[in-house]
Scaffold this motif. Sequence first.
Motif, short mmCIF file in Angstrom:
data_model
loop_
_atom_site.label_atom_id
_atom_site.label_comp_id
_atom_site.label_asym_id
_atom_site.label_seq_id
_atom_site.Cartn_x
_atom_site.Cartn_y
_atom_site.Cartn_z
N LEU A 144 43.47 26.90 40.09
CA LEU A 144 42.08 27.32 39.84
C LEU A 144 41.64 28.00 41.11
N ARG A 185 41.47 36.09 44.31
CA ARG A 185 40.76 37.05 43.31
C ARG A 185 41.87 37.63 42.39
N HIS A 196 46.64 23.18 32.62
CA HIS A 196 45.20 23.47 32.16
C HIS A 196 44.50 22.51 31.44
N SER A 197 45.17 22.11 30.43
CA SER A 197 44.77 21.20 29.44
C SER A 197 44.85 19.60 29.55
N PRO A 242 43.91 36.74 39.06
CA PRO A 242 44.18 35.88 37.94
C PRO A 242 45.85 35.61 37.61
N THR A 243 46.53 36.77 37.99
CA THR A 243 47.94 36.50 37.73
C THR A 243 48.63 35.51 38.76
N GLU A 283 48.06 33.33 29.15
CA GLU A 283 47.75 32.71 30.59
C GLU A 283 47.81 33.75 31.63
N ASP A 284 47.38 33.35 32.58
CA ASP A 284 47.49 33.93 34.11
C ASP A 284 47.67 35.71 33.94
N LEU A 285 46.29 36.09 33.47
CA LEU A 285 46.36 37.47 33.04
C LEU A 285 44.84 37.86 33.54
N PRO A 286 44.56 39.23 33.74
CA PRO A 286 43.33 39.71 34.08
C PRO A 286 42.58 39.88 32.88
N ARG A 311 34.81 26.61 35.03
CA ARG A 311 36.42 26.61 35.07
C ARG A 311 36.85 28.14 34.79
N LYS A 363 43.86 30.97 42.41
CA LYS A 363 43.45 32.33 41.34
C LYS A 363 42.24 32.81 42.15
N HIS A 364 41.41 31.99 42.44
CA HIS A 364 39.75 32.43 42.93
C HIS A 364 40.02 32.90 44.23
N ASN A 392 40.95 26.66 28.13
CA ASN A 392 42.14 25.70 27.89
C ASN A 392 41.45 24.48 27.64
N TYR A 434 35.68 30.92 35.29
CA TYR A 434 35.44 32.00 36.53
C TYR A 434 36.44 32.00 37.73
N LEU A 435 36.64 30.37 37.92
CA LEU A 435 37.82 30.24 38.87
C LEU A 435 39.10 30.89 38.33
N LYS A 436 39.27 30.74 37.15
CA LYS A 436 40.65 31.17 36.56
C LYS A 436 40.58 32.67 36.53
N PHE A 437 39.72 33.34 36.46
CA PHE A 437 39.87 34.88 36.32
C PHE A 437 39.54 35.36 37.64
N GLY A 438 39.20 34.63 38.61
CA GLY A 438 38.91 34.94 40.10
C GLY A 438 37.65 35.80 40.26
N TRP A 439 36.51 35.38 39.23
CA TRP A 439 35.25 35.78 39.54
C TRP A 439 34.49 35.19 40.39
N ASP A 440 33.34 35.82 40.78
CA ASP A 440 31.96 34.92 41.53
C ASP A 440 31.73 33.76 40.13
N THR A 441 31.00 32.81 40.70
CA THR A 441 30.46 31.99 39.66
C THR A 441 29.02 32.17 39.38
#
Lengths: 466, 466
Positions: free
Chosen positions: B342, B349, B410-411, B351-352, A99-102, A296, B345-346, A329, A298-305
């Motif tokens: 979520l 940008r 998250h779950s 994820p940590t 969790e909480d990782l790039p 979900r 993190k987003h 998750n 994408y939010l968590k990884f900090g990406w665009d959607t």
Amino acid sequence: MTPPPADLLITGCTALTHGPRGEIVFVDDAVIAVRDGRIASLSSEATGSETGGETGSGSETAARPVAVEHIDGRGCAALPGLINCHTHTPMVALRGLAEDLPAHAWFNDWIWPVESNLTARVIELGARLACAEMIRGGVTTFADHYFAMDTVADVTAECGLRALLGQAYFTSQGPEGRAASLDFALRRRGTAGGRVTTCLAPHAPYTVDDADLAATADLARQHGLPVHIHAAENREQTDNSLARHGHTPVEVLARAGLLDEGVDLLIAHATGLDTARDLPVLRRARGRVAVASAPRGYLKFGWDTTPVRALREAGIPVGLATDGAASNNTLDVWESMTLTALTQKHTERDPTWLTARQALDHATLQSACAVGLGREVGSLAEGLRADIILVDLSGPHTQPVHDLAATLVHSARSFDVRDTIVDGRVLMRDREPLTVDVPGVVRELNALLPALVDRSHGKRIQEYEG
Amino acid sequence: MTPPPADLLITGCTALTHGPRGEIVFVDDAVIAVRDGRIASLSSEATGSETGGETGSGSETAARPVAVEHIDGRGCAALPGLINCHTHTPMVALRGLAEDLPAHAWFNDWIWPVESNLTARVIELGARLACAEMIRGGVTTFADHYFAMDTVADVTAECGLRALLGQAYFTSQGPEGRAASLDFALRRRGTAGGRVTTCLAPHAPYTVDDADLAATADLARQHGLPVHIHAAENREQTDNSLARHGHTPVEVLARAGLLDEGVDLLIAHATGLDTARDLPVLRRARGRVAVASAPRGYLKFGWDTTPVRALREAGIPVGLATDGAASNNTLDVWESMTLTALTQKHTERDPTWLTARQALDHATLQSACAVGLGREVGSLAEGLRADIILVDLSGPHTQPVHDLAATLVHSARSFDVRDTIVDGRVLMRDREPLTVDVPGVVRELNALLPALVDRSHGKRIQEYEG
């Protein structure tokens, strides 16, 4: 002439149906008759209107079809079963592990080392738990892209779900990877009473080289198999792809022939699309290409959607997905529907975009189209497969109902799904899954976890460079 | 000496507690004894460790406290009850009424015209339905900012929840608005067995003028009442405020004395903070000011979200909230917790950032602090009020558990809350709310809806200019 008795009759619900232009039409006081796994008729006792052919119209006193099994749907909405357009079911065994990782650390330090410990039994238990979770959450079809797909196909057959299955491969496995994917696809296509469809499943343009992708396109055309692949998962992948060989991931797919006539392609994620370059490419393949979006993660990884608006304007279906539970998750497609509505409004800075009805369109017709089943599921209509969920709207959180579409998308939750039906078979009744022994699976899986999460061997199944 | 029997004993669960620096510590096989509405002790049967004073340590065979009522918590996590730091309970009557609209149209064309139709009975039914929804979702305390607060206070007393209540006012009501808010706050403070606390509730800096805000600050200081207000709800409001009088909304509050010594201030939303100007102002009021964040609505309106990271670094507590159901569609604080993780993190940008444990910190200690109850609730510890929820982790979607914090954030979902307890009183047992007749409320509310949603009169309670 009296028709033969229906196998299943659902009465008293409000049914989500589609009008002639695909628009969502709610039918009050619906009666849905199921025969031989298909919807035999759908009519309304409120108005006497009817989309099916055989039932009597009119009031409560008019003759209902006779049926072997009856579900009282009063207080419920009936929807087409949800479709998870991209997941990795066995990965539920890794839910919450990293969790909480790039993305780099998530792949290289955790997931790919732990995946080298996966045993056939863990995969089987993970797939079974995933199916239980999906049945509970109203998912009736899933597209799975993973290893040990024979096991997943067995579990699918046993638990009653519908699935599009593809055996994943990397070029690092040599030509055997692709051959095994083809072998699986040909052997398992149309099994489980037709509920299992299959595809070729190259992992991604950054793990499968151009020659392997081109060979995949040839096999797909030759055998009439769709292809399911990760591509442009995030913007960094697109930038790396451009830096490495001057093409975006979508252009790489196109150059390999995967967007040519004769190949149906399902692209997972596509959050890193270069819209100026990629949309014209995708538009030319309209009718053969679709995208699966799992907002979900994408939010968590900090990406665009996923750029849903641009894809919609280009005529590319966008289906809903959860990805695997190791990153996401949950396998909660209802949440994916809600988050698609919310994140689309946010990313476009437009509260009027992606209305509740549009979200329901992605959850139904567009998702069915994305997994190649647009003529079989995704709508409640006579002749389609009877993949139906009943959603209980009596809870305090879903009342009052001013606008049923908004209630479904923004107030209801996966746990409001009360009954899940696939091919007319009831897989969950009154929130009780009938085809998976959840406590038994959990007990055995928990006993296998210490060996699963051991990373002391220093191995990993691949290296992530994106 | 044998202690008197406990009123309630919860056994076998894993309890979320806080260590000496506020860090989250999970206690396995916990035994929680409740007496006179407070946690009398919390110990572990697994390790014999103990944070309370009276129970025997050691194995299952050691003497447990004797109790009148027992809850078997095996397979569950015990958490402090969730806190909804900003809502408008009666607005559940308008849930889903006005969708997919920008804020101006939402206020001026729908909500404020329809609110002019609100009757005392609709407010009462709405508040009751809201309380049922919150009890179902594991919320034990809510901060309500609305009209007809006497009715909400009555409903709070009756359904057993804890609440911080404030009667809202606009300057357009004249000085009577402020006077009524004060009158309510003084009359109702400490009622419902101490479960109701009160505050002054000016609507917002754009609807309450500087003189009214300054008078509010004086009253707050004089009577020891906290103040709950909307401010900097979005960036547009901040820009408009700067254009109109050269000050940000937070600066307007500061100039009115609402951030001075002697006033506790709860700011709803604050998504439009001008961090360069506003954070130093807020930092100077540290210990007296907190923010309530309702991330779902910000996504839905296409706004930025609350700058949680900057506020955290400035030492300003950020509590979780849902806003009213008319905009937010739900009063699901569990979802607010998940969406805070979520969206943070987003938006960063990263994820940590905003780990699962940090999200749980916002849901517990920070939320309790935000509503002025940091010494009474928000943690499971000896001497605090027994506001406890039991969360069932046996569902397929919450297994396996590699990391309990991640599983919870998250779950797990609001529907996994099985039991809700406030002041030691069980308000929901096995998912059955015990203090609200949901079907009765829904039936009567539905009969009143046609009159409620009639906008033919052309009236509205206010004009939104933001």
